[in-house]
Design an enzyme around this catalytic site. Sequence first.
Site, PDB file in Angstrom:
ATOM      1  N   ASP A   1      -6.107   2.222  -3.406  1.00 51.08           N
ATOM      2  CA  ASP A   1      -7.367   2.145  -2.652  1.00 51.08           C
ATOM      3  C   ASP A   1      -7.603   3.362  -1.763  1.00 51.08           C
ATOM      4  OD1 ASP A   1      -5.396   1.443  -0.863  1.00 51.08           O
ATOM      5  OD2 ASP A   1      -6.330  -0.433  -0.210  1.00 51.08           O
ATOM      6  N   ARG A   2      -6.569   4.180  -1.533  1.00 43.59           N
ATOM      7  CA  ARG A   2      -6.769   5.367  -0.687  1.00 43.59           C
ATOM      8  C   ARG A   2      -6.990   6.613  -1.547  1.00 43.59           C
ATOM      9  NH1 ARG A   2      -3.088   5.193   4.692  1.00 43.59           N
ATOM     10  NH2 ARG A   2      -3.359   2.968   5.120  1.00 43.59           N
TER      11      ARG A   2
ATOM     12  N   LYS B   1     -11.708  -0.484  -0.414  1.00 49.08           N
ATOM     13  CA  LYS B   1     -11.810   0.953  -0.565  1.00 49.08           C
ATOM     14  C   LYS B   1     -11.263   1.317  -1.934  1.00 49.08           C
ATOM     15  CE  LYS B   1      -7.638   1.758   2.274  1.00 49.08           C
ATOM     16  NZ  LYS B   1      -7.333   0.525   3.008  1.00 49.08           N
TER      17      LYS B   1
ATOM     18  N   ASP C   1      -1.352   1.245  -3.906  1.00 44.73           N
ATOM     19  CA  ASP C   1      -2.194   0.234  -4.549  1.00 44.73           C
ATOM     20  C   ASP C   1      -3.551   0.780  -4.994  1.00 44.73           C
ATOM     21  OD1 ASP C   1      -2.866   0.471  -1.828  1.00 44.73           O
ATOM     22  OD2 ASP C   1      -3.758  -1.521  -1.783  1.00 44.73           O
TER      23      ASP C   1
ATOM     24  N   ASP D   1      -2.871   6.172  -3.273  1.00 41.39           N
ATOM     25  CA  ASP D   1      -1.701   5.528  -2.656  1.00 41.39           C
ATOM     26  C   ASP D   1      -1.098   4.451  -3.555  1.00 41.39           C
ATOM     27  OD1 ASP D   1      -3.704   3.649  -2.409  1.00 41.39           O
ATOM     28  OD2 ASP D   1      -2.967   2.908  -0.474  1.00 41.39           O
TER      29      ASP D   1
ATOM     30  N   SER E   1       0.802  -1.219   0.000  1.00 37.46           N
ATOM     31  CA  SER E   1       0.000   0.000   0.000  1.00 37.46           C
ATOM     32  C   SER E   1       0.837   1.272   0.000  1.00 37.46           C
ATOM     33  CB  SER E   1      -0.955  -0.044   1.181  1.00 37.46           C
ATOM     34  OG  SER E   1      -1.887   0.993   1.092  1.00 37.46           O
ATOM     35  N   HIS E   2       0.706   2.074   1.051  1.00 35.05           N
ATOM     36  CA  HIS E   2       1.359   3.384   1.111  1.00 35.05           C
ATOM     37  C   HIS E   2       2.793   3.290   1.630  1.00 35.05           C
ATOM     38  CE1 HIS E   2      -0.464   2.233   4.791  1.00 35.05           C
ATOM     39  NE2 HIS E   2       0.388   2.990   5.442  1.00 35.05           N
TER      40      HIS E   2
ATOM     41  N   LYS F   1      -1.800 -10.139   0.096  1.00 37.20           N
ATOM     42  CA  LYS F   1      -3.019 -10.494   0.810  1.00 37.20           C
ATOM     43  C   LYS F   1      -3.934 -11.296  -0.092  1.00 37.20           C
ATOM     44  CE  LYS F   1      -5.734  -6.410  -0.053  1.00 37.20           C
ATOM     45  NZ  LYS F   1      -6.621  -5.400   0.459  1.00 37.20           N
TER      46      LYS F   1
ATOM     47  N   GLU G   1     -10.872   6.733   8.519  1.00 34.31           N
ATOM     48  CA  GLU G   1     -10.158   8.001   8.662  1.00 34.31           C
ATOM     49  C   GLU G   1      -8.841   8.000   7.898  1.00 34.31           C
ATOM     50  OE1 GLU G   1      -7.070   7.693  10.267  1.00 34.31           O
ATOM     51  OE2 GLU G   1      -7.636   5.584  10.518  1.00 34.31           O
ATOM     52  N   SER G   2      -8.355   6.811   7.562  1.00 35.29           N
ATOM     53  CA  SER G   2      -7.039   6.669   6.938  1.00 35.29           C
ATOM     54  C   SER G   2      -7.123   6.847   5.420  1.00 35.29           C
ATOM     55  CB  SER G   2      -6.474   5.303   7.273  1.00 35.29           C
ATOM     56  OG  SER G   2      -7.401   4.294   6.904  1.00 35.29           O
TER      57      SER G   2
END
Length: 544
Positions: free
Chosen positions: A282-283, A377, A280, A278, A113-114, A126, A365-366
């Site tokens: 998703d953010r 997400k 991957d 981010d 991710s990030h 995952k 919140e992330s």
Amino acid sequence: MKIETITTHPYSDQNPGTSGLRKKVKVFQQPGYLENFVQSIFDSLEGFAGKTLVLGGDGRYFNRAAIQIIIKIAAANGFGELIIGQGGLLSTPAASNIIRKYQAFGGLILSASHNPGGPDEDFGIKYNVGNGGPAPEKDTLAFYQRSQSINNYKTIIIDDIDLDNIGEQHIGDLKINIIDPVSDYAELMQSIFDFPLLRQSISAGYITLLFDAMHAITGPYAKRILVDMLGAPAESVINAQPLEDFGGHHPDPNLAHAHELAEIMFSDHAPTFGAASDGDGDRNMITGSQIFVTPSDSLAIMAANAHLIPAYAQGLSGVARSMPTSQAVDRVAASYGIPCYETPTGWKFFGNLLDAGKITLCGEESFGTGSDHVREKDGLWAVLFWLNLIARRRQPVADIVHGHWQKFGRDIYCRHDYEAVETPIANALVEHLREQLPKLPGQEFGEYTVKFADEFCYEDSVDGSISRNQGIRVGFTNGSRIVFRLSGTGTVGATLRIYIERFEPDASRQDQDAQVALAELIGLAEQFCEVKKRTGRDAPNVIT
Ligand code: VG1
Ligand code: CO
């Protein structure tokens, strides 16, 4: 196809965290390390013979090598088809969509991710189940338990597979399908949002935008959707080329790491809308000219305006937020008369609620928001949601946010992260917090009186499963909260996250700086957890 059985020995540290197994690349490169974990996953699953597995990652260092290893193990374990993103690339939400669309048995997503990438940085893996979402806790526990007794894995000896040409290949009975990573996802976005309206708003110059792909996976997705399909100028997407080391940066969409975007958005030549995603994909970080929208506010504003988006025009069945996310969305849900669920941190806890139709939107919140369109997400989805919202309301981002606060009140919010704390210090700190919980309720600290102090325990309303120790909460009688939890995604020591919020209903006091407005609660948080005292640090590493 000749299957080889390779003897191996267990590694003690293969317990997945909030979002899969994340470790340094060097850890994953140990002999048998990745192989063990993948075989442990397959050993824990049943009924996949002849079925389809989706495979892709965020393109970070070791992505390609890992995909070649996994192809061989999946072949030896009897999958019938592998769907792989071209170049080994798939964003997390795109992988979720492909699993659902092609009714795959599941998928393996390679990402940290990030977290930064490169030979000395992080890697991750995952497993997502057939609904397209992250494996639930009972599965990740099974993977870990299997990894502790594993003594061999199965593989085949073949040359590396060509990942770069779209099309089908066959190894024995196994079909390998290399697909365009973007087109299914782009089609899905087109079915959710009003693309003609967006195209028109962009070409008329009503919306100007800047998207920072942070040299991570969303570059190709953003170029196809924002530039090719919606007509935004090519320079609207910056850092669009995915790089194995993300250009040496953290692909983490917040004001600290997406500083190139932040500087422009707070300058006098800011476009109307700015966003970042981010590693991957998703953010998301949402900004407008001269304003940053906190992820908690973004979720609440999306919920309040969802009826303006074609796919959600009928309204929302319910909403959910992770426990540390601010209570802003709760106020929207209460006013609309729809349920609002509070889940532990991590997207896997939203899956059952989404599958059961209990919620339509959810977020954390992330910098994570999403809906029932996939089971992850989704960064670009959030970007398109906001663009569609701006196009419909014909208001600048700042006006939309301020209008929301005036109507619902503002939940002033911030998160402080203390990264790479020595694990024994972090554990002692949590123990110290736990000891205080029984005696905190009723105590007064200035204007704050403690209403409750507990350790969050979640009971899933769909399958009844229980998840304990999901963060320490101190709630006050005026609705303010302080939450403490240790990260489950870090790779060095422990990361303490402190989440702080206070409700401000008075419109004349809503435009305050969060750090100033929350100063007293920030002081109380230190009084409770003593992170500065115990670590000798004088400030958090990151404030979001
Ligand atoms: C963090 C976030 C959490 C998020 C998780 C995975 O977990 O706080 O909200 O779901 O990362 O997101 P933790 O345990 O470090 O707080 V991602 O984009 O890293 O897959
Ligand atoms: Co991510």
